[in-house]
Motif scaffolding. Sequence first.
Motif, PDB file in Angstrom:
ATOM      1  N   GLU A 137      -8.901  -0.071   6.241  1.00  0.00           N
ATOM      2  CA  GLU A 137      -9.834  -0.319   5.141  1.00  0.00           C
ATOM      3  C   GLU A 137      -9.351  -1.454   4.251  1.00  0.00           C
ATOM      4  OE1 GLU A 137     -10.462   3.565   3.537  1.00  0.00           O
ATOM      5  OE2 GLU A 137     -11.824   4.037   5.203  1.00  0.00           O
ATOM      6  N   SER A 138      -8.048  -1.445   3.938  1.00  0.00           N
ATOM      7  CA  SER A 138      -7.528  -2.447   3.000  1.00  0.00           C
ATOM      8  C   SER A 138      -7.550  -3.838   3.595  1.00  0.00           C
ATOM      9  CB  SER A 138      -6.098  -2.104   2.595  1.00  0.00           C
ATOM     10  OG  SER A 138      -6.052  -0.769   2.171  1.00  0.00           O
ATOM     11  N   LEU A 145       0.826  -1.214   0.000  1.00  0.00           N
ATOM     12  CA  LEU A 145       0.000   0.000   0.000  1.00  0.00           C
ATOM     13  C   LEU A 145       0.859   1.263   0.000  1.00  0.00           C
ATOM     14  CD1 LEU A 145      -2.549  -1.187   2.735  1.00  0.00           C
ATOM     15  CD2 LEU A 145      -3.035  -0.912   0.290  1.00  0.00           C
ATOM     16  N   LEU A 195      -5.816   3.642   5.951  1.00  0.00           N
ATOM     17  CA  LEU A 195      -5.592   2.840   4.748  1.00  0.00           C
ATOM     18  C   LEU A 195      -5.474   1.357   5.114  1.00  0.00           C
ATOM     19  CD1 LEU A 195      -5.045   2.951   1.704  1.00  0.00           C
ATOM     20  CD2 LEU A 195      -2.634   3.398   2.205  1.00  0.00           C
TER      21      LEU A 195
END
Length: 334
Positions: A270-271, A130, A267
């Motif tokens: 959520e990921s 990410l 991030l």
Amino acid sequence: MKKRVALLYGGTSSEHEVSRLGYEYVKELIDRSDYEPLPVYIDISGEWHITLRGKDLAAYPTGREGGSLYTDYGFIKIDAAIPLLHGAGGEDGSVQGALEIAHIPYVGARVSESAVCLDKAYAKAVASSLGIPTLGCVYLTKSESVDEALRRTKETVGLPAFIKPARLGSSVGAYPVNTEDEFTKLYPLAREAANGPVMVESLLTDKRELECAFCEINGKKLITPPGEILIEGFYGYGEKYGGKTETRAVADVDGEIRDRLIGYSRLLGESLGLRHLARLDFFLSGEEIYFNEINTFPGFTRESLYPKMLLAAGIDLKKALSSFIEDAIRDRPI
Ligand SMILES: Nc1ncnc2c1ncn2[C@@H]1O[C@H](COP(=O)(O)OP(=O)(O)O)[C@@H](O)[C@H]1O
Ligand SMILES: [Mg+2]
């Protein structure tokens, strides 16, 4: 009618005692007007116990009646469970799997998400993908010889380095090493403690340890500003549980660092599909941030940083727990 909520605590990992303390706190916090807590103690060998009519009974999760515990006195219907467990055999997807099979709704990350986060190298691989910075790392399986482990370490991260089991917590089996001799002496100890994969990372000597809380309340995913473990050097088992380590529910960091930590945590949350609660841990070295690890069921004692960070962010812990339970019931295993 009140919903019966099994509070699973204890467990087979080195964090057994912390889990007991977490249970004491959650038992006080849970809203008794809506829920009837049912203590389920998991002993160090992994057996589940409940006390009924003054008798200690073995309990087994089963799919009967849409989710229940089987005991010598018959089936006890369970509406939801809170696995207040840390580390392997509790936070790694195994107990979550048992609850899935029994159709019992449970609080916290689901099976795959729990398993990925428990292995620090897997979680780091997701973070790297990410674009979140992580420390370089060598992943070593049980079968690798000490010479092979040293060769791969020198080739990639170099020395000094930090050796740690990929799937243990509480700093068990974790060692900073400066020389080849130290590596040769300590790597076998880490491997023995790990009884599984070991990772070797570059050693950070000058760092701060900053952590953000992930919390999902009434469908909203919140990330708190970072808190901090005030520690010089290595945050070992004695510092974690000796009660002497100072923490700050809100770290004194500049706004840019704070925002980056919150952004990375959001991030990741959520990921990775985190659910209800988690703590995301980072190192700050100079201006550099490195993602370190995720705890999908962070320490939840009165002294733990996670509940303190929620409180500092104005979150009502009783309401948060009720929201976790209700969401678990809505999002129940099929
Ligand atoms: N690469 C590293 N360099 C220096 N210290 C480290 C490093 N990795 C971990 N540590 C220290 O070891 C502690 C425990 O490691 P961590 O990866 O957080 O595992 P766990 O908390 O699950 O035992 C950290 O809080 C930190 O103090
Ligand atoms: Mg840690």
